[in-house]
Design an enzyme around this catalytic site. Structure first.
Site, PDB file in Angstrom:
ATOM      1  N   ALA A   7       0.809  -1.212   0.000  1.00 39.13           N
ATOM      2  CA  ALA A   7       0.000   0.000   0.000  1.00 39.13           C
ATOM      3  C   ALA A   7       0.850   1.273   0.000  1.00 39.13           C
ATOM      4  O   ALA A   7       0.326   2.364  -0.243  1.00 39.13           O
ATOM      5  CB  ALA A   7      -0.932   0.001   1.210  1.00 39.13           C
ATOM      6  N   SER A  13       4.397   1.121  -1.428  1.00 34.89           N
ATOM      7  CA  SER A  13       5.329   1.037  -2.551  1.00 34.89           C
ATOM      8  C   SER A  13       5.241  -0.343  -3.184  1.00 34.89           C
ATOM      9  O   SER A  13       4.659  -1.273  -2.629  1.00 34.89           O
ATOM     10  CB  SER A  13       6.771   1.304  -2.084  1.00 34.89           C
ATOM     11  OG  SER A  13       7.202   0.294  -1.186  1.00 34.89           O
ATOM     12  N   GLY A  14       5.820  -0.440  -4.371  1.00 32.16           N
ATOM     13  CA  GLY A  14       5.933  -1.720  -5.051  1.00 32.16           C
ATOM     14  C   GLY A  14       7.353  -1.922  -5.499  1.00 32.16           C
ATOM     15  O   GLY A  14       8.149  -0.982  -5.577  1.00 32.16           O
ATOM     16  N   HIS A  45      -1.755 -13.201  -2.441  1.00 28.87           N
ATOM     17  CA  HIS A  45      -1.855 -12.328  -1.272  1.00 28.87           C
ATOM     18  C   HIS A  45      -0.462 -12.220  -0.686  1.00 28.87           C
ATOM     19  O   HIS A  45       0.183 -13.235  -0.394  1.00 28.87           O
ATOM     20  CB  HIS A  45      -2.829 -12.892  -0.243  1.00 28.87           C
ATOM     21  CG  HIS A  45      -3.032 -11.979   0.919  1.00 28.87           C
ATOM     22  ND1 HIS A  45      -3.245 -12.431   2.199  1.00 28.87           N
ATOM     23  CD2 HIS A  45      -3.021 -10.622   1.013  1.00 28.87           C
ATOM     24  CE1 HIS A  45      -3.383 -11.403   3.013  1.00 28.87           C
ATOM     25  NE2 HIS A  45      -3.241 -10.294   2.315  1.00 28.87           N
ATOM     26  N   ASP A  46       0.021 -11.002  -0.499  1.00 30.89           N
ATOM     27  CA  ASP A  46       1.416 -10.825  -0.093  1.00 30.89           C
ATOM     28  C   ASP A  46       1.746 -11.549   1.210  1.00 30.89           C
ATOM     29  O   ASP A  46       2.856 -12.070   1.386  1.00 30.89           O
ATOM     30  CB  ASP A  46       1.789  -9.342  -0.017  1.00 30.89           C
ATOM     31  CG  ASP A  46       0.838  -8.499   0.812  1.00 30.89           C
ATOM     32  OD1 ASP A  46      -0.044  -9.051   1.490  1.00 30.89           O
ATOM     33  OD2 ASP A  46       0.973  -7.256   0.761  1.00 30.89           O
ATOM     34  N   ASN A  56      -5.090  -9.185  11.853  1.00 32.83           N
ATOM     35  CA  ASN A  56      -4.579  -7.959  11.241  1.00 32.83           C
ATOM     36  C   ASN A  56      -4.382  -6.896  12.320  1.00 32.83           C
ATOM     37  O   ASN A  56      -5.304  -6.608  13.089  1.00 32.83           O
ATOM     38  CB  ASN A  56      -5.572  -7.431  10.212  1.00 32.83           C
ATOM     39  CG  ASN A  56      -5.583  -8.236   8.930  1.00 32.83           C
ATOM     40  OD1 ASN A  56      -4.897  -7.900   7.977  1.00 32.83           O
ATOM     41  ND2 ASN A  56      -6.369  -9.297   8.907  1.00 32.83           N
TER      42      ASN A  56
END
Length: 422
Positions: A13, A15-16, A240-241, A300
Site C-alpha cells: 500500500a 510502494s511496489g 496475497h502478499d 490484522n
C-alpha cells in the site's frame, strides 16, 4: 552449474518493487531491479487504486529485468495486499478504478452487515476477522450507495488477478487472495452463495479459485511495448502478499508464530484446518488460505501505517526524515510516555495521523507526543505491546506451545521495533 531465474512483483500500500530471484546451485540471490511509490488517488471524496499506472510500473520492471546483465527470468508472478478488487465488462474493459480499502464508503457498514446476517453465521461460513474494509463489506457499501458497476460486470477480479489479466488477457482468481474477501469458505474453498445472496451480488461474476503455482498463460504482447520480445509464462503465485511471506518464514516444526511487518502487521500461526470456534470469533482472528492447502490463522494489526502517515505529513511540511533517522530519534525519546491501540478506528483513514494520535492520548488522559521521536516511540512501543497481546490470545485459542516469533517483511529491517517486540 544449475541456475534458474524468476521475476516477482510485490506491491504494497506504500510502494511496489520488482525483484529478480536467481537460484544458483541451491542458493537464492535476490536483486531489486525496480521500486516505485504507490498510494490511492482521491476522486470526488473516494479513494481508488490507479491500476493503469501500476501496470506501467510493472512493465518498467519487466523491461529492466531484460536489459541488464542478470539472467533472463523464466516466469513472473505478482502479489499484492488483500481484499481490494475491480470489475471487468463482458468485452474485457475495466469498469472504473478499484476502490481502495481505506475509502470511507465502508464506515459503519459492519453494523449494517450483521443486521442482515448474524455475526456468528458469517464467521461460521468464512472464519474471517471482522474488518470494515473486507471485500464483503465493500460490496455491501456499493449496493447501499447505489453503485451499478457490480450489476454491469461480467467478472470481479482482485488486484493481483487484475494485473495478471492486463499481462495475459486471461481472467482468473487465485485462492489465497480470494480467501481475504470474507466471501470464501475456508473449509471447501468455494464461494459462499448465502452471503452473496444476502448482499444482492451475483455469484456469476466470481471465478472458481485456482491454486498458487498455476500457470495462467503467456503474455499478451500487444500491450507490452518494448517488452513484447519476451514470452514469459505468468504464474498465479500465492498472490496475497502475506501468503507469500508466510511461505518464506525460515521455520520448521509447529512451535512458532510469525509477524509479517509492513503497512499492516499480520500476526499468527500456520495450521492445516481452520479454527471456527466462538473463542476465535470473539478474539477476532481470521482464517486465510496459504500455500499447499494450509490455513493462515492470524490477526490484522494496523502496523507501520501510523508511522508512514506521520512521515508523509512531516514531508509535506518540509521535514523529510529517513526511517533510519526516525529510529534514532525514537531510541532517544522518553520510554512509555504515551501508548495507543494501533487498531483504534480513528487511525484507519485520518486526515492527519499526528492529530489522531494526539486525540487518542487526550481521550485516555495521557500526554500527547510532540516531536517526531516521541511520535515514533509511541508507535513502536504500542505495536510491540499489541503483538504481546495477540500472542497471548493465540496461546489461548490454539493450545500448541509457541516458542519462537519470526518477524518478516519490510518492518523486519527496523531493528528498534524488533528489539521492542523481543
Amino acid at each position: 552449474m544449475s541456475m534458474h531465474s524468476f521475476l516477482g512483483f510485490d506491491l504494497g500500500a506504500e510502494s511496489g518493487r520488482a525483484m529478480l530471484g536467481v537460484l544458483r546451485d541451491n542458493t537464492l540471490q535476490l536483486h531489486e531491479i525496480h521500486r516505485f511509490p504507490n498510494a490511492p488517488v482521491r476522486i470526488h471524496g473516494h479513494l481508488y487504486w490507479d491500476v493503469y499506472s501500476l501496470f506501467e510500473e510493472l512493465k518498467t520492471g519487466l523491461a529492466r529485468s531484460l536489459d541488464g546483465d542478470l539472467p533472463m527470468p523464466e516466469s513472473l508472478g505478482i502479489d499484492t495486499w488483500g481484499v481490494d478488487f475491480g470489475f471487468l465488462g463482458e468485452d474485457g474493459t475495466i469498469l472504473g478504478l478499484p476502490h481502495a480499502y481505506r475509502d470511507p464508503q465502508t464506515d459503519g457498514m459492519i453494523d449494517e452487515l450483521v443486521r442482515i446476517l448474524p455475526r456468528e453465521r458469517i464467521y461460521a461460513l468464512t472464519g474471517i476477522q471482522f474488518l470494515q474494509f473486507n471485500s464483503l463489506v465493500q460490496l455491501l457499501a456499493m449496493r447501499r450507495r447505489g453503485v451499478k458497476t457490480p450489476e454491469a460486470a461480467s467478472d470481479l477480479l482482485f488486484i493481483p488477478d487484475m494485473l495478471t489479466y492486463l499481462f495475459t488477457g486471461t481472467r482468473t482468481t487465485e485462492a489465497t487472495i480470494a480467501s481475504t474477501s470474507q466471501l470464501l469458505s475456508p473449509v471447501s474453498g468455494t464461494w459462499e452463495e448465502e452471503l452473496l445472496h444476502a448482499i444482492g451480488i451475483r455469484r456469476s461474476i466470481f471465478r472458481d479459485p485456482i491454486k498458487p503455482g498455476t500457470i495462467v498463460g503467456p503474455m499478451e504482447k500487444s500491450s507490452l511495448g518494448k517488452s513484447a520480445r519476451v514470452d514469459l509464462p505468468v504464474v498465479a503465485v500465492a498472490s496475497h502478499d502475506t501468503a507469500s511471506a508466510v511461505a518464506a518464514v525460515p521455520a520448521t516444526g509447529h512451535d512458532w508464530a510469525y509477524i509479517s511487518s509492513g503497512t499492516w502487521s499480520l500476526m499468527g500461526i500456520e495450521i492445516m484446518r481452520p479454527i471456527l470456534t466462538p473463542e476465535a470469533m470473539k478474539a477476532n482472528f481470521t482464517n486465510e488460505g496459504g500455500v499447499d492447502g494450509t490455513i493462515r490463522f492470524l490477526k490484522n494489526i494496523a502496523g507501520l501505517w501510523l508511522l508512514q502517515e506521520c512521515r508523509r505529513r512531516w514531508a509535506a511540511e518540509g521535514e523529510s526524515i529517513s526511517y533510519d533517522q526516525i529510529v534514532d530519534l525514537a531510541a532517544s525519546a522518553p520510554r512509555f510516555r504515551s501508548l495507543v491501540d494501533p487498531d483504534w478506528h480513528g487511525f484507519l483513514h485520518p486526515e492527519d495521523m499526528r492529530n489522531a494520535i494526539t486525540r487518542y492520548c487526550q481521550h485516555t488522559g495521557q500526554p500527547a507526543p510532540s516531536s517526531p521521536g516521541e511520535f515514533a516511540r509511541t508507535i513502536f512501543e504500542s505495536l510491540a505491546l499489541k503483538y504481546r497481546q495477540v500472542l497471548e490470545e493465540l496461546r489461548e485459542v490454539h493450545t500448541r506451545p509457541l516458542q519462537t516469533v519470526h518477524i518478516i517483511g519490510g518492518g523486519s529491517r527496523n531493528s528498534y521495533l524488533c528489539q521492542c517486540t523481543a
